[in-house]
Design a protein around this motif. Sequence first.
Motif, PDB file in Angstrom:
ATOM      1  N   ASP A 128     128.317 -13.891  60.192  1.00  0.00           N
ATOM      2  CA  ASP A 128     129.147 -13.422  59.073  1.00  0.00           C
ATOM      3  C   ASP A 128     130.633 -13.567  59.408  1.00  0.00           C
ATOM      4  N   PHE A 129     130.982 -13.227  60.656  1.00  0.00           N
ATOM      5  CA  PHE A 129     132.383 -13.309  61.072  1.00  0.00           C
ATOM      6  C   PHE A 129     132.909 -14.738  60.913  1.00  0.00           C
ATOM      7  N   TYR A 131     131.626 -13.668  70.668  1.00  0.00           N
ATOM      8  CA  TYR A 131     131.313 -14.446  69.464  1.00  0.00           C
ATOM      9  C   TYR A 131     131.936 -15.833  69.478  1.00  0.00           C
ATOM     10  N   TRP A 132     132.573 -16.208  70.591  1.00  0.00           N
ATOM     11  CA  TRP A 132     133.240 -17.505  70.664  1.00  0.00           C
ATOM     12  C   TRP A 132     132.943 -18.127  72.020  1.00  0.00           C
ATOM     13  N   MET A 136     129.779 -28.370  73.111  1.00  0.00           N
ATOM     14  CA  MET A 136     129.518 -27.802  71.791  1.00  0.00           C
ATOM     15  C   MET A 136     128.535 -26.635  71.888  1.00  0.00           C
ATOM     16  N   ARG A 137     128.829 -25.553  71.173  1.00  0.00           N
ATOM     17  CA  ARG A 137     127.927 -24.413  71.092  1.00  0.00           C
ATOM     18  C   ARG A 137     127.782 -24.021  69.635  1.00  0.00           C
ATOM     19  N   GLN A 138     126.673 -23.406  69.293  1.00  0.00           N
ATOM     20  CA  GLN A 138     126.458 -22.980  67.919  1.00  0.00           C
ATOM     21  C   GLN A 138     126.612 -21.470  67.793  1.00  0.00           C
ATOM     22  N   PHE A 139     127.385 -21.057  66.789  1.00  0.00           N
ATOM     23  CA  PHE A 139     127.542 -19.648  66.429  1.00  0.00           C
ATOM     24  C   PHE A 139     127.343 -19.568  64.920  1.00  0.00           C
ATOM     25  N   GLY A 140     126.274 -18.901  64.493  1.00  0.00           N
ATOM     26  CA  GLY A 140     125.967 -18.884  63.066  1.00  0.00           C
ATOM     27  C   GLY A 140     125.707 -20.296  62.578  1.00  0.00           C
TER      28      GLY A 140
END
Length: 356
Positions: free
Chosen positions: A113-114, A142-143, A175-179
Motif C-alpha cells: 500500500d505504501f 520496506y525498501w 532488483m527486489r520486489q516490494f508489493g
Amino acid sequence: PKEVWLQLLHTSSRPLAHAQLQEAASDTTTLNAEYQKIPPNFVDAADLDVPGHMMKDRYKTILPNPESRVILKNPEEELGPSGYINANYIRGYKGAPRAYIATQGPMLHTVGDFWDMVWQERSSIIVMVTKLKENNEKCEPYWPQPRHKTEEVKEEDEDQEGEKNGRRQEEEGEMRQFGRFLMKVKNSQERDGFIITDLEIQLLSERRAVRHYWFSSWPDHHVPECIVSLLRLVEDVEMHRKSLKSPPSSEPITGPVPGSGAVIIHCSAGIGRTGCFVASSIGCQQLRETGQVDILETVCQLRLDRGGMIQTTEQYQFLYATLAQYSLQLQHQQNQNNPEDQVGLQLQNLQLQNNN
C-alpha cells in the motif's frame, strides 16, 4: 465542544521576528502553556467510516483525519477497505495544498500500500525519521537496503529469523520486489546523522527515481541529540525538492524520471517526529522568505490536517529551539560581507540554496 477547538486551530497565531524567537525559545514555561492549549484534533474511530481499517493501523488510536486522508485508487488489485492507508495530505508553506504526506511506518502487510501511494502521488522524496526497532518494531523494512546498512540492520533485528535478515541486505543494482513494484538501489551516501538512498522503482515498463532519507537518531516521543543534523536534513530535502521543479532540459530523457508530488514523511505513528520535521521545514521557509515565523499557527495547521502532530511538550520546545538556531544562522549569513569566507557545511548549503 468541537466547534470551539476547531476555531482555536483555525485562528491561533503568534508571529515572531528573529529576536522575539530567540526569547520565546528560552521561555519553556510559556511554551509549555502554549502547547497545552493547542487542541490535538485526534480522530474518533466512529468518525472514520472505513470498515476494517483497524487491520491497517499500526496504533489503534492514531487514525487519519477523514477530510484529508489519502485514498488509494489502484484498479489493478483489491486493496481492502476503500483503498485505505493511514496517511494524510499536509499543507505546506503559505498553506500550499498537498505539499507533504504524513503517514505511519509501513507494517509487513501494508508495504505494498505504501508503494502504491508513492506511485499514485508521483512522490520522489521519502523522509523516514525512525529506527526500525526501539524495544519493539517501529517500522517494517520496506525498501532495498544499501550494502553499508547491512550490519546496522543485523544489529537491529538479531533476534529475528535469519531469512528475514537476508532479504534486507541488498547489493546495489540488484532488483527486489516490494508489493507490485520492482526496485533497486542506484546510489547511497552517509551524511552527518542521516543516510540518503537513491532508488529506481519500476511498474511494468515505467521507471521512476525516488530518494529515500533515513534519519535514525531520533528516539520515539523524544527529540534528536543534534539540531544541526536535523537542519541539514531539512535543507537537503528542500534543495532536492526544488531541483525536481527546475525547468526541463532539452536533453533526451534516458533514465528514470522523478515525479514532483508530495514529500512523504513517516516515523512510526506518523505524528510526533513526522510533525516536527514538517513544522521545521515550513518554519525554515517562513524565516527565509519573511524574516519571521509563526510556529503556533503552523502546528495548528498541521493538526487540522492530521490529528496529534507534535506529540509532546519536549518536541514543541525542540521545534522552537531548532528554528531559533536556524534564525541565528540566517542572520549570521546575512551579516557576512563575503560569502566565500563562510565556514561550515550548513552555511554553505544555505548560500547555495539562496543563489538558486
